[in-house]
Design a protein around this motif. Structure first.
Motif, mmCIF file in Angstrom:
data_model
loop_
_atom_site.group_PDB
_atom_site.id
_atom_site.type_symbol
_atom_site.label_atom_id
_atom_site.label_comp_id
_atom_site.label_asym_id
_atom_site.label_seq_id
_atom_site.Cartn_x
_atom_site.Cartn_y
_atom_site.Cartn_z
ATOM 1 N N ALA A 78 -0.234 8.926 -6.358
ATOM 2 C CA ALA A 78 -0.153 10.139 -5.541
ATOM 3 C C ALA A 78 0.608 9.811 -4.275
ATOM 4 C CB ALA A 78 -1.545 10.677 -5.215
ATOM 5 N N ALA A 79 1.425 10.756 -3.826
ATOM 6 C CA ALA A 79 2.165 10.590 -2.577
ATOM 7 C C ALA A 79 1.789 11.729 -1.636
ATOM 8 C CB ALA A 79 3.662 10.584 -2.843
ATOM 9 N N TYR A 80 1.183 11.379 -0.516
ATOM 10 C CA TYR A 80 0.795 12.366 0.480
ATOM 11 C C TYR A 80 1.852 12.351 1.584
ATOM 12 C CZ TYR A 80 -3.516 12.287 -2.152
ATOM 13 O OH TYR A 80 -4.440 12.362 -3.169
ATOM 14 N N ASP A 81 2.932 13.088 1.325
ATOM 15 C CA ASP A 81 4.107 13.022 2.197
ATOM 16 C C ASP A 81 3.795 13.428 3.629
ATOM 17 O OD1 ASP A 81 5.246 12.452 -0.214
ATOM 18 O OD2 ASP A 81 6.661 14.125 -0.234
ATOM 19 N N ARG A 82 2.883 14.385 3.806
ATOM 20 C CA ARG A 82 2.625 14.907 5.149
ATOM 21 C C ARG A 82 1.999 13.878 6.072
ATOM 22 N NH1 ARG A 82 -0.234 19.855 2.402
ATOM 23 N NH2 ARG A 82 -0.306 18.202 0.866
ATOM 24 N N ILE A 83 1.344 12.871 5.497
ATOM 25 C CA ILE A 83 0.759 11.824 6.334
ATOM 26 C C ILE A 83 1.401 10.465 6.062
ATOM 27 C CG2 ILE A 83 -1.432 13.028 6.608
ATOM 28 C CD1 ILE A 83 -2.620 11.193 4.459
ATOM 29 N N GLY A 84 2.341 10.412 5.137
ATOM 30 C CA GLY A 84 3.041 9.162 4.859
ATOM 31 C C GLY A 84 2.193 8.118 4.165
ATOM 32 N N VAL A 85 1.291 8.543 3.274
ATOM 33 C CA VAL A 85 0.456 7.610 2.523
ATOM 34 C C VAL A 85 0.781 7.753 1.039
ATOM 35 C CG1 VAL A 85 -1.890 6.932 1.889
ATOM 36 C CG2 VAL A 85 -1.400 7.680 4.225
ATOM 37 N N ILE A 86 1.091 6.627 0.393
ATOM 38 C CA ILE A 86 1.396 6.612 -1.035
ATOM 39 C C ILE A 86 0.373 5.720 -1.722
ATOM 40 C CG2 ILE A 86 3.156 6.160 -2.795
ATOM 41 C CD1 ILE A 86 5.258 6.322 -0.554
ATOM 42 N N VAL A 87 -0.298 6.255 -2.734
ATOM 43 C CA VAL A 87 -1.271 5.496 -3.526
ATOM 44 C C VAL A 87 -0.540 4.924 -4.736
ATOM 45 C CG1 VAL A 87 -3.427 5.600 -4.834
ATOM 46 C CG2 VAL A 87 -3.149 6.989 -2.761
ATOM 47 N N VAL A 88 -0.708 3.609 -4.950
ATOM 48 C CA VAL A 88 0.075 2.907 -5.964
ATOM 49 C C VAL A 88 -0.834 1.996 -6.784
ATOM 50 C CG1 VAL A 88 2.031 1.333 -6.352
ATOM 51 C CG2 VAL A 88 2.059 2.899 -4.397
ATOM 52 N N HIS A 89 -0.508 1.827 -8.065
ATOM 53 C CA HIS A 89 -1.104 0.789 -8.900
ATOM 54 C C HIS A 89 -0.019 -0.226 -9.228
ATOM 55 C CE1 HIS A 89 -4.540 3.544 -10.588
ATOM 56 N NE2 HIS A 89 -4.684 3.256 -9.305
ATOM 57 N N SER A 90 -0.381 -1.503 -9.185
ATOM 58 C CA SER A 90 0.585 -2.548 -9.515
ATOM 59 C C SER A 90 -0.130 -3.796 -10.000
ATOM 60 C CB SER A 90 1.450 -2.908 -8.300
ATOM 61 O OG SER A 90 2.360 -3.945 -8.621
ATOM 62 N N ALA A 91 0.504 -4.482 -10.957
ATOM 63 C CA ALA A 91 0.011 -5.772 -11.436
ATOM 64 C C ALA A 91 0.819 -6.922 -10.860
ATOM 65 C CB ALA A 91 0.056 -5.812 -12.968
ATOM 66 N N ASN A 92 1.718 -6.610 -9.933
ATOM 67 C CA ASN A 92 2.535 -7.637 -9.286
ATOM 68 C C ASN A 92 1.713 -8.292 -8.178
ATOM 69 O OD1 ASN A 92 4.384 -9.177 -7.907
ATOM 70 N ND2 ASN A 92 5.744 -7.498 -7.377
ATOM 71 N N PRO A 93 1.382 -9.577 -8.283
ATOM 72 C CA PRO A 93 0.535 -10.218 -7.259
ATOM 73 C C PRO A 93 1.185 -10.266 -5.883
ATOM 74 C CG PRO A 93 1.415 -11.855 -8.787
ATOM 75 C CD PRO A 93 1.762 -10.519 -9.367
ATOM 76 N N ASP A 94 2.509 -10.098 -5.810
ATOM 77 C CA ASP A 94 3.222 -10.116 -4.530
ATOM 78 C C ASP A 94 3.504 -8.713 -4.013
ATOM 79 O OD1 ASP A 94 3.363 -12.908 -4.662
ATOM 80 O OD2 ASP A 94 5.214 -12.840 -5.833
ATOM 81 N N PHE A 95 2.942 -7.700 -4.649
ATOM 82 C CA PHE A 95 3.332 -6.328 -4.326
ATOM 83 C C PHE A 95 3.096 -5.987 -2.861
ATOM 84 C CE2 PHE A 95 2.542 -1.769 -3.935
ATOM 85 C CZ PHE A 95 3.718 -1.270 -4.464
#
Length: 508
Positions: A78-95
């Motif tokens: 999800a991207a909450y553009d109005r507050i500049g918060v992006i929720v992300v899933h990743s399996a990259n340990p360096d993400f």
């Protein structure tokens, strides 16, 4: 069930809004350049984790950051553009580290320390269910004009809510959003005042408004239903009464549906934004954001959590939502020089650490503008478990205390309210104190419909009754050991803030 807690406020020497702003620095970009062109991050070398990536709010920056998220092995939930918060899933340990180096990113970090699974509150101890026989006995002895189980609701009388309901039970134009484990809206005491159009599940970090998504996963996820009943159980001749039985209540589910019932940051971000965008006037937050009891600003992951949730709750405030939160059940002095935290992280292996509560924040309780609530028992004194702190606690509310015994039919010092599947039960905790305050705020909003969140905070403090610090050393459980020290005077102090809220005074 899991858990909950705070910081300095505007009326005192060092306002939290200033101290937190200083700590965050409004989080200028962590670095000035993106990773070198042509560099492709490892996409799946570790367990899948959830992250928040916090950016500037212009569309160009957000689009650029989203490209970098994909390039570094992340998937946007999800991207909450109005507050500049992006929720992300990743399996990259360096993400997280890679995203902190991206131009336009203010902060980024993992929201949990354990891998994502298929899927905390502030109540203290197990629930005590009211049996059918006890319900029948109470109903038989109910006085005229009372709800069948109201005789056991000492908390209503303690803050004048029973008399307030005769003057103004609250307006149906006011909704309290219960950000919690879900609410059983089929309960006959909740159904008359439930707002389905303002309810959703935010468990994934993205709002799901499918009908019934807001309900608890099972009967063990009873916490939100209990809270909702405390706020707005209808005076309909069934069961119990809420403090504000005329207002509406909505459910925004954020707890994981498994046995942990954890409240992760991305779910809470979603909840505050959803509440703001759906016209909810007040939110109740009887939890702390997992997995950290306190989020320390010198840790990049914890810093990102504070930043993300703070952006969301400030957005809600700007849209006219007052956020009320529990102070926690650790009996911690939240204005102390140091606190020992033995429970974090609570989604993997906890490690004992000593933190400074002025630099490590309980979220959302210690965020600027949030009303922080401590708990009292039937005697009007601090509950043995309740956290406290001069300049941290704003007001207090009835949360129950098993050591403070009321003169009621059940002689139970906890709080009686609704439970899933048409049940009723007793719970205690700052989780129970916060909804009392949220409900009084709803009564104030009903009487003053154009009041801003800041004005409602001021009104809550103005109508409260402050018992002052105890004359004798505080021994909450009666074992002869001093358990806490109250600092301050009659007007404002560390145990009760500006005092115990008063529903009758609020409607007058």
């Amino acid at each position: 069930m899991a858990h909950l807690r705070s910081r300095r406020r505007l009326a005192l020497a060092v306002p939290v809004v200033l101290s937190l702003t200083a700590s965050l620095g409004f989080l200028p970009s962590a670095a000035s350049a993106a990773p070198a062109a042509g560099t492709v991050a490892r996409a799946a070398d570790g367990p899948s984790l959830a992250y928040v990536v916090n950016t500037r709010t212009d569309h160009r920056t957000i689009e650029s950051v989203q490209r970098e998220i994909a390039r570094n092995g992340g998937t946007v939930v999800a991207a909450y553009d109005r507050i500049g918060v992006i929720v992300v899933h990743s399996a990259n340990p360096d993400f997280g580290a890679r995203m902190r180096a991206v131009r336009g990113v203010d902060s980024a970090g993992a929201t949990r320390t354990a891998p994502l699974s298929a899927a905390g509150t502030t109540d203290e101890g197990a629930a005590q269910m009211l049996s059918r026989a006890e319900r029948a006995r109470l109903a038989a002895g109910a006085a005229a004009g009372e709800e069948p189980l109201e005789a056991d609701q000492w908390d209503l009388r303690a803050i004048g809510a029973d008399r307030a309901a005769q003057i103004n039970p609250g307006s149906r134009n006011v909704t309290v959003g219960v950000i919690d484990t879900g609410v059983d809206d089929t309960h006959p005491d909740i159904a008359p005042n439930f707002s389905a159009s303002q309810s959703a599940s935010c468990v994934s970090g993205k709002a799901d408004t499918t009908y019934g998504a807001w309900r608890p996963a099972d009967a063990d996820h009873y916490h939100g239903t209990h809270v909702a009943g405390e706020i707005a159980a209808a005076r309909n001749g069934i069961g119990v009464a809420g403090v504000a039985p005329g207002v509406k209540v909505a459910s925004i589910t954020v707890a994981q549906p498994d046995a942990t019932s954890l409240f992760y940051p991305e779910s809470v971000v979603c909840a505050f934004v959803f509440a703001a965008d759906h016209g909810i006037e007040i939110t109740n937050n009887s939890y702390y954001v997992d997995p950290w009891l306190y989020n320390c600003m010198d840790d990049p992951d914890q810093r990102a959590i504070v930043d993300a949730v703070n952006r969301a709750q400030l957005y809600a405030q700007r849209k006219g939502t007052l956020n009320v939160a529990s102070a926690g059940n650790s009996n911690h002095d939240l204005d102390a020089d140091a606190i020992v935290d033995e429970s974090s992280p609570d989604d993997s292996t906890a490690q004992t650490r000593t933190i400074d509560p002025h630099e490590c924040f309980d979220v959302p309780t210690q965020l600027p503008g949030v009303v922080t609530v401590s708990a009292v028992g039937v005697k009007g004194t601090k509950s043995y478990y309740s956290s406290y702190g001069q300049g941290v606690v704003d007001v207090a509310g009835p949360g129950g205390d098993k050591y403070q015994i009321p003169d009621t039919p059940s002689k139970n010092g906890r709080i009686l309210s609704t439970m899933p599947n048409n049940q009723y039960g007793f719970l205690q905790g700052t989780s129970m104190a916060s909804p009392h305050v949220a409900a009084v705020a709803a009564l104030l909003k009903s009487a003053h419909p154009y009041a801003t969140p800041a004005q409602l905070r001021a009104l809550l403090k103005a109508e409260a009754d402050n018992p002052g610090c105890p004359a004798e050393p505080y021994d909450g459980n009666g074992d002869g050991v001093v358990d806490a020290t109250c600092v301050g005077g009659k007007r404002v102090n560390g145990f009760y803030g500006f005092g115990v809220v008063n529903a009758l005074r609020a409607v007058r």
